[in-house]
Motif scaffolding. Structure first.
Motif, PDB file in Angstrom:
ATOM      1  N   ARG A   7      23.311  18.755 -19.691  1.00  0.00           N
ATOM      2  CA  ARG A   7      22.594  19.503 -19.179  1.00  0.00           C
ATOM      3  C   ARG A   7      22.070  19.133 -17.719  1.00  0.00           C
ATOM      4  O   ARG A   7      22.319  20.084 -16.755  1.00  0.00           O
ATOM      5  N   HIS A   8      21.621  18.070 -17.679  1.00  0.00           N
ATOM      6  CA  HIS A   8      21.103  17.640 -16.191  1.00  0.00           C
ATOM      7  C   HIS A   8      22.225  17.418 -15.128  1.00  0.00           C
ATOM      8  O   HIS A   8      22.039  17.838 -14.131  1.00  0.00           O
ATOM      9  N   ALA A   9      23.362  16.970 -15.797  1.00  0.00           N
ATOM     10  CA  ALA A   9      24.574  16.876 -15.101  1.00  0.00           C
ATOM     11  C   ALA A   9      25.093  18.131 -14.654  1.00  0.00           C
ATOM     12  O   ALA A   9      25.457  18.148 -13.566  1.00  0.00           O
ATOM     13  N   GLU A  10      25.049  19.042 -15.465  1.00  0.00           N
ATOM     14  CA  GLU A  10      25.516  20.532 -15.124  1.00  0.00           C
ATOM     15  C   GLU A  10      24.633  21.259 -14.010  1.00  0.00           C
ATOM     16  O   GLU A  10      25.088  21.820 -13.304  1.00  0.00           O
ATOM     17  N   VAL A  11      23.445  21.050 -14.207  1.00  0.00           N
ATOM     18  CA  VAL A  11      22.412  21.433 -13.158  1.00  0.00           C
ATOM     19  C   VAL A  11      22.854  20.847 -11.774  1.00  0.00           C
ATOM     20  O   VAL A  11      22.940  21.352 -10.685  1.00  0.00           O
ATOM     21  N   LEU A  12      22.997  19.469 -11.969  1.00  0.00           N
ATOM     22  CA  LEU A  12      23.184  18.658 -10.570  1.00  0.00           C
ATOM     23  C   LEU A  12      24.684  19.392 -10.120  1.00  0.00           C
ATOM     24  O   LEU A  12      24.513  19.365  -8.771  1.00  0.00           O
TER      25      LEU A  12
END
Length: 364
Positions: A7-12
């Motif tokens: 999810r962190h990667a998706e936001v980034l």
């Protein structure tokens, strides 16, 4: 893999950097950020981006700088070309040692920074975003258990950014319409001009000229600074802990400085160049998902109940077209806690008192 990393990667990739098919992306990966890099690389592949990966390590930087003399080639062509041809630069922090470069002589660090001004400008002309993966070294620096620190990081990163952006627009509008800001607390009385500046709603996306994840601040580029300010939030600068910094300004420049610990670090920053003695940023923290200080500027400066000022470089996004802001090889943020006995005024009107904004419950 922990679902929060994905999810962190998706936001980034999607919210922050807005990566699209065909984008040329440089991914700078710190040693502890491997899992986040893997998740990010997978998404970049799915989006059809072109990826180049570099390693960002404090230990590597220390080895290079310690062995080098002070004569650095200006803007090496191979490094400059990398960023001049990139659409986006994503920095994934999370090293083994947050003080890895603490013993690098200040003069050498300054010489290296000055020699790469063109490289730095090229990198900042991309859609760049800086974030961190929670590591044990960062947890230790924050004085937290590793699992506790993971929760802290993801509470700050995995936000409803659309909703926070709407709230932060209120502060942006006040700054855009204002001419003068005054910050007052027990040991601070500082006045700054902001006329004809444009504030940035830094809600963690390049679409808003925001380049940090997490973010959650509204910032502008002050000038004509006069008065005295004290910063009571400890910080690590160039690998050394600095506490209780005080600065006195006259006609926009620092004329006196001191600190309760490692005052020489502040002196080294101020001596970098002429622009290092002027402010490049006034930032107002508004991310209440960040609820404690962690000795990491990426988080601490975004925390609600804080105001930060940066010595050095101003961001072009704050300046009118054709007008250059303060220029410097450094941009060093210093933070003050405004949760008690303080107020922030814009053109004489109090817009924040004791950490509460005038539209929030508890403002008096």
């Amino acid at each position: 893999m922990d679902d929060r990393i994905k999810r962190h990667a998706e936001v980034l990739v999607d919210w922050s950097a807005r990566i699209e098919a065909g984008d040329d992306v440089v991914l700078a990966v710190s040693p502890g950020a491997h899992e986040l890099a893997v998740a990010t690389a997978e998404l970049l592949g799915e989006r059809g981006a072109n990826l180049v990966t570099t390693r960002s390590s404090g230990e590597i930087a220390r080895a290079y700088l310690s062995a080098h003399d002070d004569e650095f080639d200006a803007d090496p062509a191979h490094e400059l070309a990398l960023y001049e041809n990139a659409d986006a630069y994503l920095s994934l922090g999370g090293g083994h040692n947050t003080s890895a470069t603490a013993d690098v002589p200040a003069e050498r660090r300054q010489a290296h920074a000055k020699a790469r001004e063109g490289v730095r400008e090229a990198r900042m002309d991309t859609d760049w975003v800086s974030t961190v993966h929670p590591t044990r070294s960062l947890a230790q620096q924050a004085g937290m258990a590793y699992e506790e620190y993971q929760e802290f990081v993801y509470d700050a990163v995995l936000r409803d950014w659309d909703s926070l952006a709407d709230e932060m627009d209120r502060m942006k509008d006040l700054l855009d319409e204002g001419s003068e800001v005054r910050l007052v607390s027990a040991n601070t009385d500082l006045t700054m001009s902001i006329d004809e500046r444009t504030a940035v709603n830094s809600c963690a996306t390049v679409a808003y000229d925001s380049h940090n994840l997490p973010s959650g601040e509204v910032f502008t580029a002050p000038y004509g600074t006069t008065g005295h300010v004290e910063f009571d939030v400890p910080m690590t600068i160039h690998g050394k802990r600095v506490r209780d910094v005080s600065l006195t300004f006259e006609d926009g420049e620092v004329i006196e400085y001191d600190a309760g610990q490692n005052a020489d670090v502040i002196g080294d920053v101020l001596d970098t160049d002429a622009g290092a003695r002027r402010l490049g940023e006034l930032g107002i923290g508004m991310n209440r998902g960040i609820d404690r200080f962690t000795d990491n500027i990426l988080f601490d400066e975004k925390m609600g109940d804080t105001v930060h000022l940066a010595l050095g470089r101003a961001y072009d996004a704050n300046m009118p077209d054709g007008v250059a802001g303060n220029d410097s090889a450094v941009h060093v943020d210093l933070i003050t806690d405004v949760s008690e006995d303080s107020r922030l005024e814009i053109d004489g009107e109090t817009v924040q008192r004791n950490g509460r904004f005038r539209w929030e419950e508890g403002f008096e």
